[in-house]
Design a protein around this motif. Structure first.
Motif, short mmCIF file in Angstrom:
data_model
loop_
_atom_site.label_atom_id
_atom_site.label_comp_id
_atom_site.label_asym_id
_atom_site.label_seq_id
_atom_site.Cartn_x
_atom_site.Cartn_y
_atom_site.Cartn_z
N GLN A 74 26.91 -32.71 -14.37
CA GLN A 74 27.07 -32.62 -15.01
C GLN A 74 26.37 -31.74 -16.48
N ARG A 75 24.85 -30.94 -15.78
CA ARG A 75 24.48 -30.30 -16.26
C ARG A 75 25.11 -28.41 -16.31
N LEU A 131 31.71 -31.43 -26.00
CA LEU A 131 30.73 -32.43 -24.64
C LEU A 131 30.87 -33.45 -23.85
N CYS A 132 31.05 -34.05 -25.16
CA CYS A 132 30.65 -36.24 -24.52
C CYS A 132 31.49 -36.15 -24.31
N THR A 184 23.40 -34.27 -22.14
CA THR A 184 23.33 -34.64 -21.08
C THR A 184 22.78 -34.84 -20.33
N SER A 242 27.35 -28.69 -19.43
CA SER A 242 27.18 -29.15 -20.47
C SER A 242 26.57 -27.64 -21.50
N LEU A 248 31.58 -35.31 -20.47
CA LEU A 248 30.90 -36.52 -20.12
C LEU A 248 32.08 -37.30 -19.52
#
Length: 349
Positions: A193-194, A223-224, A262, A197, A227
């Motif tokens: 996930q990092r 981005l969200c 994130t 982002s 996620l």
């Protein structure tokens, strides 16, 4: 009473003295375009002598070097109609002098007591000025071309970086699915996930074509969404909303902001909702004013000390967030009562 010049000879002497004191080339022509007088500067700059100048037709001077179409247009067409002309530009190769760009100022003098007229013709050499202007124009064009090439190279580099990040993220996800240790799997998913982002910033910049500034709202929304797609399952739904104004931020700061969001969203997904709730919700907000900007990540989870523990007591995610907040020259505030809210405020410069 006004003082008058007593004799024609004295008037002519005075007129010639005035002509000679002028630093720029100047000639006086009669109605037939023959030279009545010429300044000293005219003789020096165009390298002619008075014996071959006085009384001669202008077009015959210097073996015809003044027989210039543009000059004929000025003297034979424009001046008879307008009696005056300023800044008439002539570019010509004068024998013995070279290529010169001249601004011509002309005046037709009409006398009250005579039907005769004369023409005053003054020259200003702007060859050097035009050369400087051309050099500046060439330099500007060259600079613009270099900037264009730089832009293309940066976009190409940014595109390659985005592709590389996507590959790294995919490898991390594959590894996370392959390992047997649950702890290792979680760490790999967090790393995935990092990387995503950062990749999201690159992808957004590539789409917008702007390498300097990025609009925060669309960036955080994408981005969200990424996620949510990778971390929130259908069997355990959590709504992830983004509310952002039309603020913009530097692309370098957008990377840090994306990593912060994130980490905080991952923290909320992991700890805010230990049991399934139909109204589970995480909100990411961004507000910008003249006083600065405010980034918030909040949830309506259980709140309390245990929810905030990962941020309060440390860990890799906490260290990352604190370092990024410091990098942004911002301040972070954590509130954990009814749910949890993390506010990161950056004052205007």
């Amino acid at each position: 009473m006004p003082t008058t010049i007593p004799a024609i000879e004295d008037a002519q002497t005075l007129a010639q003295a005035i002509v000679d004191t002028i630093h720029e080339p100047l000639i006086v022509l009669d109605g037939g375009l023959r030279v009545l007088a010429a300044s000293r500067a005219f003789y020096e700059i165009f390298r002619v002598d008075s014996e071959r100048t006085m009384g001669c037709l202008l077009y015959d001077l210097g073996d015809g070097q003044w027989n210039i179409p543009a000059l004929r247009l000025l003297l034979e067409t424009i001046i008879p109609e307008k009696t005056a002309m300023d800044g008439f530009e002539v570019d010509h190769d004068f024998p013995g002098v070279g290529r010169r760009t001249m601004l011509l100022n002309a005046r037709k003098v009409i006398y009250e007591t005579s039907a005769d007229s004369t023409i005053l013709l003054a020259f200003t050499d702007i060859t050097a000025r035009r050369a400087v202007e051309r050099n500046l124009a060439d330099l500007l064009e060259h600079t613009e071309e270099l900037l264009r090439q730089k832009q293309v190279l940066l976009q190409e580099m940014q595109h390659r970086v985005a592709n590389s990040l996507q590959i790294i993220a995919s490898i991390l996800l594959i590894k996370a699915r392959a390992v047997t240790s649950e702890e290792t799997r979680l760490h790999l998913k967090d790393a995935h996930q990092r990387v995503l982002s950062v990749a999201e910033v690159q992808a957004h910049l590539h789409a917008s074509g702007d390498l300097d500034q990025i609009e925060v709202g669309p960036y955080l929304s994408k981005l969200c969404a990424s996620l949510a797609a990778s971390m929130i399952g259908d069997s355990y739904p959590i709504a992830l909303d983004v509310e952002a104004d039309h603020g913009w931020i530097g692309s370098d700061k957008a990377v840090s902001m994306g990593l912060i969001v994130t980490e905080l969203v991952i923290n909320a997904i992991k700890y805010a909702f230990p049991t399934t709730r139909a109204d589970a919700r995480i909100r990411v907000g961004f507000d910008s004013t003249d006083a600065g900007w405010l980034l918030t990540v909040s949830d309506n989870g259980v709140g309390g000390v245990e929810t905030a523990a990962p941020l309060v007591h440390g860990g890799l995610g906490t260290a990352i967030v604190e370092a990024l907040v410091k990098q942004l020259d911002a301040r972070m505030q954590v509130q954990s009562a009814e749910g949890m809210a993390v506010s990161i405020r950056h004052p205007a410069a």
